[in-house]
Design a protein around this motif. Structure first.
Motif, PDB file in Angstrom:
ATOM      1  N   VAL A   1      -5.770  -8.036   8.541  1.00 39.98           N
ATOM      2  CA  VAL A   1      -7.138  -8.841   8.253  1.00 39.98           C
ATOM      3  C   VAL A   1      -7.680  -8.761   6.960  1.00 39.98           C
ATOM      4  CG1 VAL A   1      -7.934  -9.157  10.802  1.00 39.98           C
ATOM      5  CG2 VAL A   1      -8.614  -7.256   9.199  1.00 39.98           C
ATOM      6  N   LYS A   2      -6.706  -9.398   5.880  1.00 46.45           N
ATOM      7  CA  LYS A   2      -7.017  -9.281   4.724  1.00 46.45           C
ATOM      8  C   LYS A   2      -8.170  -9.735   4.169  1.00 46.45           C
ATOM      9  CE  LYS A   2      -2.257  -9.920   3.172  1.00 46.45           C
ATOM     10  NZ  LYS A   2      -1.606  -8.985   4.079  1.00 46.45           N
ATOM     11  N   ASN A   3      -8.878  -9.249   3.407  1.00 44.62           N
ATOM     12  CA  ASN A   3     -10.374  -9.691   2.542  1.00 44.62           C
ATOM     13  C   ASN A   3     -11.351  -9.055   3.383  1.00 44.62           C
ATOM     14  OD1 ASN A   3      -9.292 -11.113   0.408  1.00 44.62           O
ATOM     15  ND2 ASN A   3      -8.670 -12.726   2.016  1.00 44.62           N
ATOM     16  N   TRP A   4     -11.149  -8.406   4.600  1.00 46.70           N
ATOM     17  CA  TRP A   4     -12.177  -8.119   5.576  1.00 46.70           C
ATOM     18  C   TRP A   4     -12.332  -6.288   5.104  1.00 46.70           C
ATOM     19  CZ3 TRP A   4     -15.394 -10.030   8.916  1.00 46.70           C
ATOM     20  CH2 TRP A   4     -15.016 -11.319   9.678  1.00 46.70           C
TER      21      TRP A   4
ATOM     22  N   SER B   1      -9.129 -12.021  12.489  1.00 45.85           N
ATOM     23  CA  SER B   1      -7.901 -12.549  12.367  1.00 45.85           C
ATOM     24  C   SER B   1      -8.105 -14.267  12.730  1.00 45.85           C
ATOM     25  CB  SER B   1      -6.798 -12.046  13.322  1.00 45.85           C
ATOM     26  OG  SER B   1      -5.562 -12.711  13.043  1.00 45.85           O
TER      27      SER B   1
ATOM     28  N   ARG C   1     -17.007  -9.177   6.028  1.00 49.47           N
ATOM     29  CA  ARG C   1     -16.397 -10.060   4.920  1.00 49.47           C
ATOM     30  C   ARG C   1     -17.640 -11.041   4.577  1.00 49.47           C
ATOM     31  NH1 ARG C   1     -11.237 -14.153   5.133  1.00 49.47           N
ATOM     32  NH2 ARG C   1     -11.824 -14.752   3.124  1.00 49.47           N
TER      33      ARG C   1
ATOM     34  N   TRP D   1     -18.266 -14.780   1.960  1.00 57.35           N
ATOM     35  CA  TRP D   1     -17.802 -15.906   1.370  1.00 57.35           C
ATOM     36  C   TRP D   1     -18.804 -16.627   0.733  1.00 57.35           C
ATOM     37  CZ3 TRP D   1     -16.794 -14.243   6.474  1.00 57.35           C
ATOM     38  CH2 TRP D   1     -15.587 -14.462   6.957  1.00 57.35           C
TER      39      TRP D   1
ATOM     40  N   ASP E   1     -10.333 -15.690  10.135  1.00 60.95           N
ATOM     41  CA  ASP E   1      -9.414 -16.065   8.964  1.00 60.95           C
ATOM     42  C   ASP E   1      -8.444 -17.393   9.071  1.00 60.95           C
ATOM     43  OD1 ASP E   1     -10.402 -13.945   7.791  1.00 60.95           O
ATOM     44  OD2 ASP E   1      -8.743 -12.700   7.997  1.00 60.95           O
ATOM     45  N   SER E   2      -8.004 -17.497  10.612  1.00 59.65           N
ATOM     46  CA  SER E   2      -7.068 -18.880  10.510  1.00 59.65           C
ATOM     47  C   SER E   2      -7.824 -20.362  10.692  1.00 59.65           C
ATOM     48  CB  SER E   2      -6.349 -18.629  11.989  1.00 59.65           C
ATOM     49  OG  SER E   2      -7.037 -18.447  12.914  1.00 59.65           O
TER      50      SER E   2
ATOM     51  N   SER F   1      -4.111 -12.989  15.520  1.00 60.73           N
ATOM     52  CA  SER F   1      -4.743 -14.277  16.043  1.00 60.73           C
ATOM     53  C   SER F   1      -4.055 -14.920  17.002  1.00 60.73           C
ATOM     54  CB  SER F   1      -4.384 -15.199  14.818  1.00 60.73           C
ATOM     55  OG  SER F   1      -3.036 -15.660  14.589  1.00 60.73           O
TER      56      SER F   1
END
Length: 128
Positions: free
Chosen positions: A34-37, A109, A50, A52, A112-113, A7
């Motif tokens: 890159v968690k959850n991707w 990333s 990803r 949501w 995600d942030s 990031s």
């Protein structure tokens, strides 16, 4: 590459002669950052994906605007999908090379942030 915070990096221009699609092995090394991707392959093109659930249709559009701001700043643009009234799906890959580059992981990333909690549906907690 290990230990680097994606990031804080900047996407390199896709017109650069130094940018090439990475191997599946290289992508798998970066994926934990890159968690959850998910790593998906669509028509022989590796992509990051990803999903949501947002609170409402308009919250989905707000979410897209947050992502658009980051994408514009990076000069790297994902595919955004609003399916139904509250399902957001994002696919990222470097179109110019027909696959994944570090830019895609940097953008994931940065997405995600973002502070998006106020836009997302809360999971219902089962009572005990």
């Amino acid at each position: 590459m290990e230990g680097s915070d994606l990031s804080t990096k900047k996407c390199i221009p896709c017109s650069s002669k130094d940018i090439h699609a990475m191997s599946r092995e290289s992508a798998m090394e970066l994926l934990p950052q890159v968690k959850n991707w998910e790593l998906v392959t669509d028509n022989d093109v590796m992509k990051l994906q990803r999903s949501w659930k947002v609170k409402s249709f308009t919250k989905g559009l707000e979410f897209f605007q947050l992502i658009a701001n980051v994408a514009e700043a990076e000069g790297h643009h994902p595919d955004l999908h609003l399916v139904g009234w509250n399902n957001v799906k994002i696919e990222i890959w470097t179109h110019s090379v027909g696959g994944l580059t570090e830019n895609d992981f940097i953008l994931a990333s940065k997405i995600d942030s973002l502070d998006t909690e106020y836009l997302l549906r809360k999971k219902k907690i089962a009572s005990s």
